[in-house]
Design an enzyme around this catalytic site. Structure first.
Site, PDB file in Angstrom:
ATOM      1  N   THR A   1       0.838  -1.202   0.000  1.00 44.10           N
ATOM      2  CA  THR A   1       0.000   0.000   0.000  1.00 44.10           C
ATOM      3  C   THR A   1       0.875   1.254   0.000  1.00 44.10           C
ATOM      4  O   THR A   1       1.952   1.252   0.607  1.00 44.10           O
ATOM      5  CB  THR A   1      -0.882   0.009   1.263  1.00 44.10           C
ATOM      6  OG1 THR A   1      -1.682  -1.167   1.251  1.00 44.10           O
ATOM      7  CG2 THR A   1      -1.801   1.223   1.323  1.00 44.10           C
ATOM      8  N   GLY A   2       0.382   2.306  -0.633  1.00 45.65           N
ATOM      9  CA  GLY A   2       1.084   3.592  -0.574  1.00 45.65           C
ATOM     10  C   GLY A   2       1.339   4.153  -1.958  1.00 45.65           C
ATOM     11  O   GLY A   2       1.021   3.527  -2.971  1.00 45.65           O
TER      12      GLY A   2
ATOM     13  N   ASP B   1       6.293  -3.954  -1.346  1.00 43.89           N
ATOM     14  CA  ASP B   1       5.647  -2.901  -0.560  1.00 43.89           C
ATOM     15  C   ASP B   1       6.629  -1.761  -0.294  1.00 43.89           C
ATOM     16  O   ASP B   1       7.851  -1.942  -0.409  1.00 43.89           O
ATOM     17  CB  ASP B   1       5.123  -3.489   0.762  1.00 43.89           C
ATOM     18  CG  ASP B   1       4.077  -2.596   1.430  1.00 43.89           C
ATOM     19  OD1 ASP B   1       3.752  -1.523   0.880  1.00 43.89           O
ATOM     20  OD2 ASP B   1       3.578  -2.980   2.508  1.00 43.89           O
ATOM     21  N   GLY B   2       6.114  -0.634   0.077  1.00 41.25           N
ATOM     22  CA  GLY B   2       6.932   0.527   0.392  1.00 41.25           C
ATOM     23  C   GLY B   2       7.301   0.567   1.869  1.00 41.25           C
ATOM     24  O   GLY B   2       7.069  -0.390   2.611  1.00 41.25           O
ATOM     25  N   ALA B   3       7.883   1.684   2.293  1.00 38.16           N
ATOM     26  CA  ALA B   3       8.238   1.859   3.708  1.00 38.16           C
ATOM     27  C   ALA B   3       8.323   3.340   4.030  1.00 38.16           C
ATOM     28  O   ALA B   3       8.523   4.171   3.140  1.00 38.16           O
ATOM     29  CB  ALA B   3       9.580   1.190   4.004  1.00 38.16           C
TER      30      ALA B   3
ATOM     31  N   GLY C   1       2.509   4.286   7.641  1.00 38.73           N
ATOM     32  CA  GLY C   1       2.144   5.690   7.445  1.00 38.73           C
ATOM     33  C   GLY C   1       0.759   5.817   6.814  1.00 38.73           C
ATOM     34  O   GLY C   1       0.011   6.738   7.109  1.00 38.73           O
ATOM     35  N   GLY C   2       0.434   4.837   5.963  1.00 44.23           N
ATOM     36  CA  GLY C   2      -0.881   4.841   5.318  1.00 44.23           C
ATOM     37  C   GLY C   2      -1.927   4.073   6.110  1.00 44.23           C
ATOM     38  O   GLY C   2      -3.070   3.953   5.681  1.00 44.23           O
TER      39      GLY C   2
ATOM     40  N   GLU D   1      -0.369  -5.528   5.908  1.00 42.39           N
ATOM     41  CA  GLU D   1       0.981  -5.558   5.327  1.00 42.39           C
ATOM     42  C   GLU D   1       1.840  -6.589   6.053  1.00 42.39           C
ATOM     43  O   GLU D   1       2.582  -7.348   5.440  1.00 42.39           O
ATOM     44  CB  GLU D   1       1.620  -4.169   5.420  1.00 42.39           C
ATOM     45  CG  GLU D   1       0.964  -3.172   4.471  1.00 42.39           C
ATOM     46  CD  GLU D   1       1.419  -1.746   4.654  1.00 42.39           C
ATOM     47  OE1 GLU D   1       2.022  -1.425   5.699  1.00 42.39           O
ATOM     48  OE2 GLU D   1       1.165  -0.931   3.748  1.00 42.39           O
TER      49      GLU D   1
END
Ligand code: 5RP
Length: 217
Positions: free
Chosen positions: A27-28, A80-82, A95-96, A102
């Site tokens: 997500t993000g 995924d992001g970070a 953050g989201g 996740e």
């Protein structure tokens, strides 16, 4: 280059790890670019398990099938992001607000590829407020326990997670031992998930930078 261009760079580089089957998708904003790139190669894989309703909708809008994790086995790949990543590929995420799903999808995946722009790379985790998803009735109790751990929890007021829970963002932490802190916070009654990904860290970190993509393992 803008931060968004660096995110796109990392997202595009992650396509090389898509080898077919069903893939885990996070997500993000960085993952949004990844999903858009995935649409270009959708004949190369079966579909995705997603970590949020927002990502599921974006995947579906591209005609990519979204599977329930319960109906598929373990996944070979999760992208995924970070919000922050240290040199050991331990992360702050959430953050989201999608940290619980996740963490579940990361746990169920053989390889976790984290994509980000290089501003996310830090020596010590904690400048980004650490998200903790909590059962709503436990919010104040959990906040008091987090203060004892040295942080300042701030309620993300008005935000409800996809699981119907609340988020506390812990400010003022300098996380010297991410695995120990993750375990300590996991042990507080009422905590659903802490956004520290240290016990299950990323296996690979792809950072977009003005000098090109940098990959760490
Ligand atoms: C969402 C997350 C995101 O991966 C994290 O917030 C990074 O987002 P972005 O790619 O927009 O910088 O953990 O819960």
């Amino acid at each position: 280059m803008t931060q968004d261009e660096l995110k796109k760079q990392a997202a595009e580089a992650a396509l090389a790890y898509v080898q077919g089957g069903i893939i885990g998708v996070g997500t993000g904003s960085t993952v949004n670019h990844f999903i858009d790139y995935l649409a270009r190669i959708k004949g190369r894989f079966e579909g995705a398990v997603s970590s949020s309703d927002v990502s599921s909708e974006r995947l579906k809008s591209h005609g990519i099938e979204v599977f329930d994790l319960n109906s598929v086995g373990d996944l070979s790949l999760y992208v995924d992001g970070a919000d922050e990543a240290n040199g050991r590929l331990q992360l702050i995420k959430g953050g989201g607000g999608a940290l619980t799903r996740e963490k579940i999808v990361a746990a169920a995946s053989e390889t976790f590829v984290c994509i980000a722009d290089e501003s996310k790379r830090v020596d010590v985790l904690g400048a980004f407020p650490l998200p903790v998803e909590v059962i709503p009735m436990a919010r104040s109790y959990v906040a008091r326990q987090l203060v004892k751990l040295g942080g300042t929890p701030v309620w993300r007021e008005g935000f409800v997670t996809d699981n119907g829970n609340a988020i506390l963002d812990i400010q003022g932490l300098e996380i010297q031992d991410p695995m120990a802190l993750e375990q300590q916070i996991n042990n507080i009654a009422g905590v659903v998930t802490v956004g520290l990904f240290a016990l299950r860290r990323a296996d690979m970190l792809i950072l977009g930078s003005p000098n090109g993509v940098k990959t760490y393992e």
